[in-house]
Write a protein that holds these residues in place. Structure first.
Motif, PDB file in Angstrom:
ATOM      1  N   CYS A 226       3.084 -50.745   7.125  1.00  0.00           N
ATOM      2  CA  CYS A 226       3.166 -49.330   7.496  1.00  0.00           C
ATOM      3  C   CYS A 226       1.988 -49.002   8.410  1.00  0.00           C
ATOM      4  O   CYS A 226       0.847 -49.298   8.058  1.00  0.00           O
ATOM      5  N   PRO A 227       2.224 -48.394   9.574  1.00  0.00           N
ATOM      6  CA  PRO A 227       1.112 -48.067  10.465  1.00  0.00           C
ATOM      7  C   PRO A 227       0.217 -46.955   9.906  1.00  0.00           C
ATOM      8  O   PRO A 227      -0.904 -46.782  10.357  1.00  0.00           O
TER       9      PRO A 227
ATOM     10  N   HIS B  77       8.370 -61.209  17.755  1.00  0.00           N
ATOM     11  CA  HIS B  77       7.834 -60.710  19.013  1.00  0.00           C
ATOM     12  C   HIS B  77       8.131 -59.217  19.123  1.00  0.00           C
ATOM     13  O   HIS B  77       9.282 -58.801  18.983  1.00  0.00           O
ATOM     14  N   ARG B  78       7.101 -58.432  19.352  1.00  0.00           N
ATOM     15  CA  ARG B  78       7.250 -56.991  19.466  1.00  0.00           C
ATOM     16  C   ARG B  78       7.924 -56.627  20.785  1.00  0.00           C
ATOM     17  O   ARG B  78       7.650 -57.236  21.824  1.00  0.00           O
ATOM     18  N   VAL B  79       8.806 -55.652  20.754  1.00  0.00           N
ATOM     19  CA  VAL B  79       9.470 -55.153  21.958  1.00  0.00           C
ATOM     20  C   VAL B  79       8.714 -53.908  22.389  1.00  0.00           C
ATOM     21  O   VAL B  79       8.500 -52.993  21.593  1.00  0.00           O
ATOM     22  N   MET B  80       8.315 -53.860  23.647  1.00  0.00           N
ATOM     23  CA  MET B  80       7.481 -52.774  24.145  1.00  0.00           C
ATOM     24  C   MET B  80       8.297 -51.632  24.761  1.00  0.00           C
ATOM     25  O   MET B  80       7.858 -50.983  25.690  1.00  0.00           O
ATOM     26  N   LEU B  81       9.471 -51.372  24.245  1.00  0.00           N
ATOM     27  CA  LEU B  81      10.310 -50.265  24.702  1.00  0.00           C
ATOM     28  C   LEU B  81      10.360 -49.203  23.618  1.00  0.00           C
ATOM     29  O   LEU B  81      10.233 -49.522  22.436  1.00  0.00           O
ATOM     30  N   PRO B  82      10.570 -47.949  23.985  1.00  0.00           N
ATOM     31  CA  PRO B  82      10.819 -46.951  22.942  1.00  0.00           C
ATOM     32  C   PRO B  82      12.055 -47.360  22.143  1.00  0.00           C
ATOM     33  O   PRO B  82      12.988 -47.964  22.687  1.00  0.00           O
ATOM     34  N   LEU B  83      12.053 -47.030  20.843  1.00  0.00           N
ATOM     35  CA  LEU B  83      13.147 -47.461  19.974  1.00  0.00           C
ATOM     36  C   LEU B  83      14.501 -47.013  20.489  1.00  0.00           C
ATOM     37  O   LEU B  83      15.450 -47.784  20.478  1.00  0.00           O
TER      38      LEU B  83
ATOM     39  N   LEU C 138      22.393 -61.315  16.087  1.00  0.00           N
ATOM     40  CA  LEU C 138      21.997 -62.697  16.352  1.00  0.00           C
ATOM     41  C   LEU C 138      22.653 -63.127  17.649  1.00  0.00           C
ATOM     42  O   LEU C 138      23.881 -63.135  17.767  1.00  0.00           O
ATOM     43  N   GLN C 139      21.835 -63.435  18.645  1.00  0.00           N
ATOM     44  CA  GLN C 139      22.311 -63.882  19.947  1.00  0.00           C
ATOM     45  C   GLN C 139      21.691 -65.233  20.236  1.00  0.00           C
ATOM     46  O   GLN C 139      20.494 -65.314  20.509  1.00  0.00           O
ATOM     47  N   GLN C 140      22.481 -66.297  20.137  1.00  0.00           N
ATOM     48  CA  GLN C 140      22.043 -67.670  20.331  1.00  0.00           C
ATOM     49  C   GLN C 140      20.855 -67.992  19.435  1.00  0.00           C
ATOM     50  O   GLN C 140      21.006 -68.144  18.250  1.00  0.00           O
ATOM     51  N   ASP C 141      19.641 -68.068  19.988  1.00  0.00           N
ATOM     52  CA  ASP C 141      18.488 -68.462  19.190  1.00  0.00           C
ATOM     53  C   ASP C 141      17.520 -67.312  18.947  1.00  0.00           C
ATOM     54  O   ASP C 141      16.344 -67.516  18.670  1.00  0.00           O
ATOM     55  N   LYS C 142      18.021 -66.066  18.998  1.00  0.00           N
ATOM     56  CA  LYS C 142      17.181 -64.900  18.777  1.00  0.00           C
ATOM     57  C   LYS C 142      17.893 -63.885  17.893  1.00  0.00           C
ATOM     58  O   LYS C 142      19.094 -63.680  18.004  1.00  0.00           O
ATOM     59  N   LEU C 143      17.121 -63.260  17.007  1.00  0.00           N
ATOM     60  CA  LEU C 143      17.612 -62.181  16.164  1.00  0.00           C
ATOM     61  C   LEU C 143      16.958 -60.901  16.653  1.00  0.00           C
ATOM     62  O   LEU C 143      15.736 -60.766  16.611  1.00  0.00           O
ATOM     63  N   PHE C 144      17.756 -59.976  17.150  1.00  0.00           N
ATOM     64  CA  PHE C 144      17.261 -58.709  17.679  1.00  0.00           C
ATOM     65  C   PHE C 144      17.334 -57.656  16.580  1.00  0.00           C
ATOM     66  O   PHE C 144      18.374 -57.489  15.943  1.00  0.00           O
ATOM     67  N   LEU C 145      16.221 -56.943  16.354  1.00  0.00           N
ATOM     68  CA  LEU C 145      16.168 -55.884  15.350  1.00  0.00           C
ATOM     69  C   LEU C 145      15.719 -54.586  15.990  1.00  0.00           C
ATOM     70  O   LEU C 145      14.701 -54.547  16.685  1.00  0.00           O
ATOM     71  N   ALA C 146      16.470 -53.517  15.755  1.00  0.00           N
ATOM     72  CA  ALA C 146      16.102 -52.165  16.185  1.00  0.00           C
ATOM     73  C   ALA C 146      16.358 -51.274  14.988  1.00  0.00           C
ATOM     74  O   ALA C 146      17.507 -51.047  14.610  1.00  0.00           O
ATOM     75  N   ALA C 147      15.281 -50.779  14.371  1.00  0.00           N
ATOM     76  CA  ALA C 147      15.447 -50.039  13.125  1.00  0.00           C
ATOM     77  C   ALA C 147      14.392 -48.952  12.979  1.00  0.00           C
ATOM     78  O   ALA C 147      13.422 -48.894  13.735  1.00  0.00           O
TER      79      ALA C 147
ATOM     80  N   HIS D  57       5.769 -42.517   2.485  1.00  0.00           N
ATOM     81  CA  HIS D  57       6.948 -41.868   3.084  1.00  0.00           C
ATOM     82  C   HIS D  57       6.824 -41.658   4.591  1.00  0.00           C
ATOM     83  O   HIS D  57       7.547 -40.855   5.163  1.00  0.00           O
ATOM     84  N   HIS D  58       5.911 -42.382   5.237  1.00  0.00           N
ATOM     85  CA  HIS D  58       5.770 -42.314   6.693  1.00  0.00           C
ATOM     86  C   HIS D  58       6.950 -43.050   7.339  1.00  0.00           C
ATOM     87  O   HIS D  58       7.344 -44.123   6.892  1.00  0.00           O
ATOM     88  N   ARG D  59       7.520 -42.466   8.394  1.00  0.00           N
ATOM     89  CA  ARG D  59       8.622 -43.102   9.120  1.00  0.00           C
ATOM     90  C   ARG D  59       8.063 -43.706  10.405  1.00  0.00           C
ATOM     91  O   ARG D  59       7.222 -43.113  11.061  1.00  0.00           O
ATOM     92  N   PHE D  60       8.555 -44.921  10.742  1.00  0.00           N
ATOM     93  CA  PHE D  60       8.063 -45.612  11.928  1.00  0.00           C
ATOM     94  C   PHE D  60       9.170 -46.469  12.517  1.00  0.00           C
ATOM     95  O   PHE D  60      10.164 -46.777  11.868  1.00  0.00           O
ATOM     96  N   SER D  61       8.992 -46.831  13.782  1.00  0.00           N
ATOM     97  CA  SER D  61       9.983 -47.628  14.509  1.00  0.00           C
ATOM     98  C   SER D  61       9.734 -49.113  14.316  1.00  0.00           C
ATOM     99  O   SER D  61       8.592 -49.551  14.210  1.00  0.00           O
ATOM    100  N   VAL D  62      10.825 -49.878  14.286  1.00  0.00           N
ATOM    101  CA  VAL D  62      10.766 -51.336  14.234  1.00  0.00           C
ATOM    102  C   VAL D  62      11.616 -51.842  15.389  1.00  0.00           C
ATOM    103  O   VAL D  62      12.833 -51.663  15.396  1.00  0.00           O
TER     104      VAL D  62
END
Length: 191
Positions: free
Chosen positions: A28-29, A79-85, A46-55, A63-68
């Protein structure tokens, strides 16, 4: 449009190379408590050899809410994605709209599979119960890495370090203090 589910409902996932992701968590941040995937809802693909998570995660402690927003590769690196959720989620929905999605266990009509079997090998949580070598290789997660340890009359050589819960053991391996993995030393035989 893909339906959002609890991220834990998509796991475990097996990559084409045989590696499996059984659990996922993030600190939790706000309060730095570990938040498991059962407290995250969103998309997983799951795309080939990568699992993409957006949550969206919700810390059960504060009870803090944060982006994943991340990508897990088949070597189990996150690997962190540097785009807004919202941008990443939109991209993920568009990129996967014509491909089969990971089935959510919430949607399964058959019986769920049994819980994952316990790790094989030796698990030793008490460092004092092993004899450690004087040769120190380094440190990992506040644990000193000895070149070898002896346990129950067997010698184990340092093999690798793994974050807690992100490992698989063979019959010849010993897990020490939840993070250090040692492999049993092979005894040379003469014919």
């Amino acid at each position: 449009m893909a339906r959002q589910n609890t991220i834990s409902s998509y796991l475990p996932v097996t990559f084409p190379n045989g590696n499996r992701v059984r659990r996922f968590g993030k600190h939790c941040p706000h309060c730095h408590a570990m938040v498991g995937c059962e407290h995250m809802s969103g998309l997983a693909s799951l795309q080939q050899d990568k699992l993409f998570l957006a949550a969206q995660g919700s810390c059960p402690a504060c009870h803090h809410r944060f982006s994943v927003a991340c990508v897990i590769t088949d070597d189990k690196r996150v690997h962190r994605v540097m785009l807004p959720l919202w941008v990443y989620r939109l991209w993920l929905q568009m990129a996967t709209r014509n491909t089969p999605q990971l089935p959510s266990r919430e949607n399964w009509s058959v019986e769920q599979e049994e819980a994952d079997p316990a790790p094989v090998g030796f698990i030793v949580n008490d460092v004092a119960s092993v004899t450690c070598s004087d040769e120190i290789l380094g440190r990992f997660h506040e644990q000193t890495i000895s070149a070898w340890v002896e346990y129950e009359g067997r010698r184990f050589l340092f093999e690798r370090a793994a974050p807690p819960g992100q490992f698989a053991l063979t019959e010849q391996e010993l897990l020490l203090a939840g993070t250090l993995i040692y492999r049993q030393q092979e005894i040379a035989t003469t014919a």
